[in-house]
Design a protein around this motif. Structure first.
Motif, short mmCIF file in Angstrom:
data_model
loop_
_atom_site.label_atom_id
_atom_site.label_comp_id
_atom_site.label_asym_id
_atom_site.label_seq_id
_atom_site.Cartn_x
_atom_site.Cartn_y
_atom_site.Cartn_z
N THR A 4 -16.13 -19.60 11.23
CA THR A 4 -15.58 -20.31 10.06
C THR A 4 -14.06 -20.23 10.05
O THR A 4 -13.38 -21.24 9.81
CB THR A 4 -16.15 -19.71 8.76
OG1 THR A 4 -17.58 -19.88 8.75
CG2 THR A 4 -15.56 -20.40 7.54
N ILE A 5 -13.52 -19.04 10.30
CA ILE A 5 -12.06 -18.89 10.34
C ILE A 5 -11.46 -19.75 11.45
O ILE A 5 -10.42 -20.40 11.27
CB ILE A 5 -11.68 -17.41 10.51
CG1 ILE A 5 -12.09 -16.62 9.26
CG2 ILE A 5 -10.18 -17.26 10.74
CD1 ILE A 5 -11.91 -15.13 9.39
N GLU A 6 -12.12 -19.76 12.61
CA GLU A 6 -11.64 -20.59 13.72
C GLU A 6 -11.65 -22.07 13.36
O GLU A 6 -10.71 -22.82 13.70
CB GLU A 6 -12.51 -20.35 14.96
CG GLU A 6 -12.29 -19.01 15.63
CD GLU A 6 -10.90 -18.86 16.22
OE1 GLU A 6 -10.28 -19.89 16.58
OE2 GLU A 6 -10.42 -17.72 16.33
N ARG A 7 -12.69 -22.51 12.67
CA ARG A 7 -12.77 -23.93 12.29
C ARG A 7 -11.69 -24.29 11.27
O ARG A 7 -11.11 -25.38 11.33
CB ARG A 7 -14.15 -24.24 11.73
CG ARG A 7 -15.25 -24.19 12.78
CD ARG A 7 -15.05 -25.26 13.85
NE ARG A 7 -15.59 -26.54 13.43
CZ ARG A 7 -15.31 -27.69 14.04
NH1 ARG A 7 -14.48 -27.73 15.06
NH2 ARG A 7 -15.86 -28.82 13.62
N LEU A 8 -11.42 -23.40 10.33
CA LEU A 8 -10.36 -23.65 9.37
C LEU A 8 -9.02 -23.82 10.09
O LEU A 8 -8.22 -24.69 9.75
CB LEU A 8 -10.27 -22.51 8.36
CG LEU A 8 -11.39 -22.45 7.30
CD1 LEU A 8 -11.33 -21.12 6.54
CD2 LEU A 8 -11.29 -23.62 6.33
N GLU A 9 -8.80 -22.99 11.11
CA GLU A 9 -7.57 -23.11 11.89
C GLU A 9 -7.54 -24.43 12.64
O GLU A 9 -6.52 -25.15 12.63
CB GLU A 9 -7.46 -21.95 12.87
CG GLU A 9 -6.21 -22.03 13.75
CD GLU A 9 -6.12 -20.89 14.74
OE1 GLU A 9 -5.21 -20.95 15.59
OE2 GLU A 9 -6.94 -19.95 14.67
N THR A 10 -8.65 -24.78 13.27
CA THR A 10 -8.72 -26.03 14.02
C THR A 10 -8.47 -27.23 13.13
O THR A 10 -7.79 -28.20 13.53
CB THR A 10 -10.11 -26.17 14.69
OG1 THR A 10 -10.30 -25.09 15.60
CG2 THR A 10 -10.23 -27.49 15.43
N PHE A 11 -8.98 -27.18 11.92
CA PHE A 11 -8.83 -28.29 10.98
C PHE A 11 -7.48 -28.32 10.29
O PHE A 11 -7.21 -29.21 9.48
CB PHE A 11 -9.94 -28.25 9.93
CG PHE A 11 -11.27 -28.74 10.42
CD1 PHE A 11 -11.38 -29.93 11.12
CD2 PHE A 11 -12.43 -28.02 10.17
CE1 PHE A 11 -12.61 -30.40 11.56
CE2 PHE A 11 -13.67 -28.49 10.61
CZ PHE A 11 -13.75 -29.68 11.31
N GLY A 12 -6.62 -27.34 10.58
CA GLY A 12 -5.29 -27.35 9.99
C GLY A 12 -5.25 -26.96 8.53
O GLY A 12 -4.31 -27.31 7.81
#
Length: 306
Positions: free
Chosen positions: A170-178
């Protein structure tokens, strides 16, 4: 009373506050309809709105009423969301269908964010975000909250995500999504029931003025993604860590033994938490939302005073 603004029904109270530049905080309705037991759900909903009004903030609870996306509920519509067990849950993808069929629905974090931002509300208080589910590499089960926040300029105060999700992913996806992720007086990503998940945050803010400045910079740069303010539940109100870990381990094992997959897993895990903690997880849930509403009120006031 309410009138249509930008294709939505907006209460007179909310519309007047927005027109005057006064602080407004959006609240989701899925917590009311599906997250808390009746009749306590309505009492908590009324309490959260009262908390905001006591701080000089206009509450804007969001839902779909008879097919109409609505920002700001009155006593009658709030009662319908809280009291009718047939109220559906609507994410962003469901809004057109709910409108076409004239349904009354509670809105998720994603749908609430979109509808609130559409009328100009800049701050939203919820409990926890949806995220990437365990086993998502096989099921592709990921909350619509994440891609929606990638494209919605709103500031969301949340206590991280529940430990039943894949926190790392989830944290990685938040980063990917900016999506900008700020720790509210913490450098640890909170785990909803617990103050921390053990994952470090890159950025910590110590007050509402810093969040408001981040919001202003986002606007100046033309960014469209959300800011998530990760607000940990106070240690004294959190679930006991040993109990939490034991229940989570047992619940995950039981779900695997039952062959549960995809969307069936999360409701089972949440119900197991409620049962195995003798309702303590419910009290933590309510404490989380209260604390997030209080922080959102500070941020909304700081934003309105700029």
């Amino acid at each position: 009373m309410a009138r249509e603004v930008a294709g939505l029904s907006v209460s007179v109270e909310v519309e007047a506050a927005l027109a005057a530049g006064s602080p407004v905080v959006a609240l989701e309705s899925t917590l009311i309809a599906h997250g808390l037991p009746r009749p306590r759900n309505r009492a908590v909903a009324v309490e959260l709105e009262a908390m905001l009004r006591d701080r000089g903030i206009t509450p804007a609870t969001v839902a779909v009423i008879d097919g109409v996306p609505t920002v700001g509920l009155d006593d009658d519509t709030l009662g319908r969301i809280a009291g009718d067990p047939g109220v559906a849950k609507a994410s962003v993808r469901d809004l057109p269908a709910a409108a076409a069929l004239g349904l009354t629905c509670a809105t998720t974090v994603a749908a609430t964010s979109v509808l609130a931002a559409r009328v100009g509300i800049r701050v939203f208080a919820t409990g926890g975000l949806g995220g990437v589910h365990r086993g998502a590499a096989e099921t592709f089960d990921e909350s619509a909250d994440l891609p929606t926040l990638a494209a919605t300029p709103i500031t969301v105060v949340a206590a991280g995500v529940k430990s039943i999700l894949d926190v790392d992913a989830t944290i990685e996806r938040l980063e990917t999504f900016g999506v900008t992720l700020l720790g509210w007086r913490t450098s640890d990503f909170p785990g909803f029931y617990l103050p921390t998940t053990g994952h470090r945050l890159d950025w910590q803010v110590d007050g509402a003025a810093q969040v408001a400045e981040a919001m202003a910079v986002r606007d100046r740069l033309g960014l469209r993604s959300a800011i998530v303010v990760a607000n940990p539940v106070p240690a004294g109100q959190a679930l006991d860590e040993a109990i939490h870990d034991d229940v989570l381990r047992t619940a995950l094992q039981q779900a695997d033994e039952l062959g549960l997959r995809g969307k069936a897993v999360t409701p089972f895990l949440l119900e197991t938490f409620h049962t195995e903690t003798a309702g303590a997880s419910l009290e933590v849930n309510i404490a989380v939302v209260r604390n997030n509403v209080a922080v959102a009120a500070e941020i909304a006031a700081a934003w309105a005073s700029r």
